[in-house]
Motif scaffolding. Structure first.
Motif, PDB file in Angstrom:
ATOM      1  N   ASP A   1       0.876  -1.433   0.060  1.00  0.00           N
ATOM      2  CA  ASP A   1       0.013   0.087   0.084  1.00  0.00           C
ATOM      3  C   ASP A   1       0.833   1.339   0.069  1.00  0.00           C
ATOM      4  N   ARG A   2       1.944   1.200   0.609  1.00  0.00           N
ATOM      5  CA  ARG A   2       2.875   2.335   0.692  1.00  0.00           C
ATOM      6  C   ARG A   2       4.090   2.424  -0.214  1.00  0.00           C
ATOM      7  N   ASP A   3       3.713   1.668  -1.153  1.00  0.00           N
ATOM      8  CA  ASP A   3       4.772   1.269  -2.380  1.00  0.00           C
ATOM      9  C   ASP A   3       6.246   1.143  -2.075  1.00  0.00           C
ATOM     10  N   GLU A   4       6.250   0.223  -0.710  1.00  0.00           N
ATOM     11  CA  GLU A   4       7.548  -0.072  -0.209  1.00  0.00           C
ATOM     12  C   GLU A   4       7.748  -1.677  -0.588  1.00  0.00           C
ATOM     13  N   GLU A   5       9.099  -2.191  -0.596  1.00  0.00           N
ATOM     14  CA  GLU A   5       9.386  -3.593  -0.568  1.00  0.00           C
ATOM     15  C   GLU A   5      10.116  -3.789   0.978  1.00  0.00           C
ATOM     16  N   PRO A   6      10.564  -4.998   1.010  1.00  0.00           N
ATOM     17  CA  PRO A   6      11.431  -5.393   2.066  1.00  0.00           C
ATOM     18  C   PRO A   6      12.810  -5.348   1.624  1.00  0.00           C
ATOM     19  N   VAL A   7      13.399  -4.157   1.898  1.00  0.00           N
ATOM     20  CA  VAL A   7      14.821  -3.935   1.468  1.00  0.00           C
ATOM     21  C   VAL A   7      15.930  -4.762   2.301  1.00  0.00           C
ATOM     22  N   VAL A   8      15.385  -4.818   3.626  1.00  0.00           N
ATOM     23  CA  VAL A   8      16.436  -5.694   4.558  1.00  0.00           C
ATOM     24  C   VAL A   8      15.290  -6.857   5.353  1.00  0.00           C
ATOM     25  N   ILE A   9      15.822  -8.079   5.310  1.00  0.00           N
ATOM     26  CA  ILE A   9      15.298  -9.072   6.064  1.00  0.00           C
ATOM     27  C   ILE A   9      16.421  -9.518   6.857  1.00  0.00           C
ATOM     28  N   TYR A  10      16.031  -9.279   8.389  1.00  0.00           N
ATOM     29  CA  TYR A  10      17.371  -9.618   9.135  1.00  0.00           C
ATOM     30  C   TYR A  10      16.983 -10.676  10.332  1.00  0.00           C
ATOM     31  N   HIS A  11      17.801 -11.507  10.856  1.00  0.00           N
ATOM     32  CA  HIS A  11      17.549 -12.409  11.816  1.00  0.00           C
ATOM     33  C   HIS A  11      18.749 -12.370  12.714  1.00  0.00           C
ATOM     34  N   SER A  12      18.825 -12.986  13.779  1.00  0.00           N
ATOM     35  CA  SER A  12      20.188 -13.268  14.581  1.00  0.00           C
ATOM     36  C   SER A  12      20.209 -14.884  14.702  1.00  0.00           C
ATOM     37  N   HIS A  13      21.469 -15.142  15.022  1.00  0.00           N
ATOM     38  CA  HIS A  13      22.070 -16.338  15.241  1.00  0.00           C
ATOM     39  C   HIS A  13      22.577 -16.049  16.644  1.00  0.00           C
TER      40      HIS A  13
ATOM     41  N   LEU B   1      22.518 -10.443   8.881  1.00  0.00           N
ATOM     42  CA  LEU B   1      22.694 -11.369  10.015  1.00  0.00           C
ATOM     43  C   LEU B   1      23.378 -10.754  11.132  1.00  0.00           C
ATOM     44  N   VAL B   2      22.744 -10.820  12.275  1.00  0.00           N
ATOM     45  CA  VAL B   2      23.416 -10.271  13.628  1.00  0.00           C
ATOM     46  C   VAL B   2      23.713 -11.581  14.317  1.00  0.00           C
ATOM     47  N   SER B   3      24.813 -11.739  14.920  1.00  0.00           N
ATOM     48  CA  SER B   3      25.204 -12.660  15.857  1.00  0.00           C
ATOM     49  C   SER B   3      25.428 -12.148  17.276  1.00  0.00           C
ATOM     50  N   THR B   4      24.742 -12.758  18.111  1.00  0.00           N
ATOM     51  CA  THR B   4      24.625 -12.155  19.589  1.00  0.00           C
ATOM     52  C   THR B   4      25.476 -13.227  20.574  1.00  0.00           C
ATOM     53  N   ARG B   5      26.432 -14.035  19.800  1.00  0.00           N
ATOM     54  CA  ARG B   5      27.063 -15.173  20.756  1.00  0.00           C
ATOM     55  C   ARG B   5      27.981 -14.663  21.637  1.00  0.00           C
ATOM     56  N   ASP B   6      28.386 -12.957  21.407  1.00  0.00           N
ATOM     57  CA  ASP B   6      29.610 -12.552  22.291  1.00  0.00           C
ATOM     58  C   ASP B   6      28.448 -11.427  22.727  1.00  0.00           C
ATOM     59  N   PRO B   7      28.503 -11.211  24.080  1.00  0.00           N
ATOM     60  CA  PRO B   7      27.612 -10.228  24.796  1.00  0.00           C
ATOM     61  C   PRO B   7      28.307  -8.611  24.529  1.00  0.00           C
ATOM     62  N   ASP B   8      29.475  -8.585  24.162  1.00  0.00           N
ATOM     63  CA  ASP B   8      30.149  -7.192  24.156  1.00  0.00           C
ATOM     64  C   ASP B   8      30.629  -7.015  22.508  1.00  0.00           C
ATOM     65  N   THR B   9      30.459  -7.780  21.797  1.00  0.00           N
ATOM     66  CA  THR B   9      30.789  -7.501  20.342  1.00  0.00           C
ATOM     67  C   THR B   9      29.644  -7.595  19.278  1.00  0.00           C
ATOM     68  N   GLU B  10      29.381  -6.618  18.578  1.00  0.00           N
ATOM     69  CA  GLU B  10      28.404  -6.990  17.379  1.00  0.00           C
ATOM     70  C   GLU B  10      28.915  -7.567  16.113  1.00  0.00           C
ATOM     71  N   GLU B  11      28.447  -8.716  15.817  1.00  0.00           N
ATOM     72  CA  GLU B  11      28.865  -9.215  14.499  1.00  0.00           C
ATOM     73  C   GLU B  11      27.715  -9.045  13.614  1.00  0.00           C
ATOM     74  N   ILE B  12      27.900  -8.249  12.492  1.00  0.00           N
ATOM     75  CA  ILE B  12      27.018  -7.764  11.581  1.00  0.00           C
ATOM     76  C   ILE B  12      27.434  -8.111  10.282  1.00  0.00           C
ATOM     77  N   ARG B  13      26.631  -8.940   9.421  1.00  0.00           N
ATOM     78  CA  ARG B  13      27.139  -9.179   8.175  1.00  0.00           C
ATOM     79  C   ARG B  13      25.784  -9.098   7.144  1.00  0.00           C
ATOM     80  N   SER B  14      25.987  -8.851   5.717  1.00  0.00           N
ATOM     81  CA  SER B  14      25.017  -8.811   4.990  1.00  0.00           C
ATOM     82  C   SER B  14      25.241  -9.812   3.646  1.00  0.00           C
TER      83      SER B  14
END
Lengths: 104, 180
Positions: free
Chosen positions: B86-98, B122-135
């Motif tokens: 309806d808003r003329d949008e599309e899913p540009v990013v689909i994210y999930h965490s490991h 993808l976001v990995s939360t396996r390390d509580p202090d470091t963000e691991e982000i990859r696309s």
């Protein structure tokens, strides 16, 4: 009897790029057979070899998921809208399972 | 970490080359992943169709409520996908965490990937202090990693910071930072 069918991006190669197509049938099964006559191969992307609805897609009749309407036996009426969406799912499970296998 | 020159912006919008995303949206995605940890979190960032620019963050329920699997609730997905339409949008990013493994698409992720135009973040939360982000782009079962540029609009609209955690240099497209 015309039923509007909304096609997701990933399946538009079967419909010549069309986002919305029309089909006919009293049930979802009949509709998919009708569509396959015009857009060969489309049905195969929605139905498994065993004849069940594929896990990778969601199909809706108007506002309801067909899994709650009898799946392929879901009844259709003139003017209904059928929406096909790719199921969005995944997760580490496969990776973990694969890793476990590799470690054997 | 590379801080690309202004020339990098020229590659924005080129399919499969880079994901450019506003810091506020990236922070909201990471916060969502941390909040749902140890369960996997998932969601969408919608953007104007054809723009390749993610602007509207939509956290989704993980209907599977699992540490190793995620699944959009089919009814919520229908509502959100219709709203985008309806808003003329599309899913540009689909994210999930490991939550215990690396931020790389699993076989399950690849099998399910059904939006060839989307950036799979993808976001990995396996390390509580470091963000691991990859696309990644996932098209017909083929996975292509891409750099992530986080744009800090609140500090300087031209400031671009790139994240390429865990990427092998051989796979990074640096065409924009070579001064060409």
């Amino acid at each position: 009897m015309a039923i509007e069918v909304r096609i997701p991006t990933i399946l538009r190669s079967y419909t010549g790029g069309a986002k919305v197509v029309e089909g006919a049938g009293d049930t979802l099964n009949e509709l998919l057979a009708d569509l396959d006559g015009k857009y060969a191969g489309l049905r195969g992307r929605l139905i498994t070899d065993e004849g069940a609805l594929h896990r990778f897609v969601n199909i809706y009749v108007n506002d309801e998921d067909v899994r709650f309407l009898g799946s392929l036996d879901a009844k259709l009426s003139d003017g209904d809208t059928v929406t096909i969406l790719p199921a969005v799912a995944g997760g580490a499970l496969g990776f973990a399972a694969a890793a476990a296998l590799l470690q054997r | 970490m590379t801080v690309p020159t202004g020339k990098c912006r020229a590659v924005r919008g080129k399919l499969g080359v880079v994901l450019s995303i506003d810091r506020s949206i990236m922070d909201a995605i990471i916060a969502h992943a941390r909040r749902d940890h140890p369960d996997e979190a998932c969601g969408v960032v919608a953007g104007a169709a054809g723009s390749d620019t993610p602007t509207r963050h939509i956290p989704m329920d993980n209907a599977a409520r699992s540490m190793t699997f995620y699944e959009f609730d089919s009814m919520e997905q229908l509502r959100v996908w219709r709203e985008m339409d309806d808003r003329d949008e599309e899913p540009v990013v689909i994210y999930h965490s490991h939550t215990a493994t690396e931020a790389y698409p699993s076989r399950t992720d690849i099998s399910f990937a059904g939006e060839p135009g989307a950036h799979y973040l993808l976001v990995s939360t396996r390390d509580p202090d470091t963000e691991e982000i990859r696309s990644f782009r996932i098209v017909d079962g083929v996975v292509t990693e891409e750099p992530v540029y986080v744009i800090d609009a609140s500090v300087d609209p031209h400031a671009v910071q790139s994240y390429m955690f865990g990427q092998s240099p051989a796979t990074v497209d640096y065409e924009c930072s070579l001064g060409r």
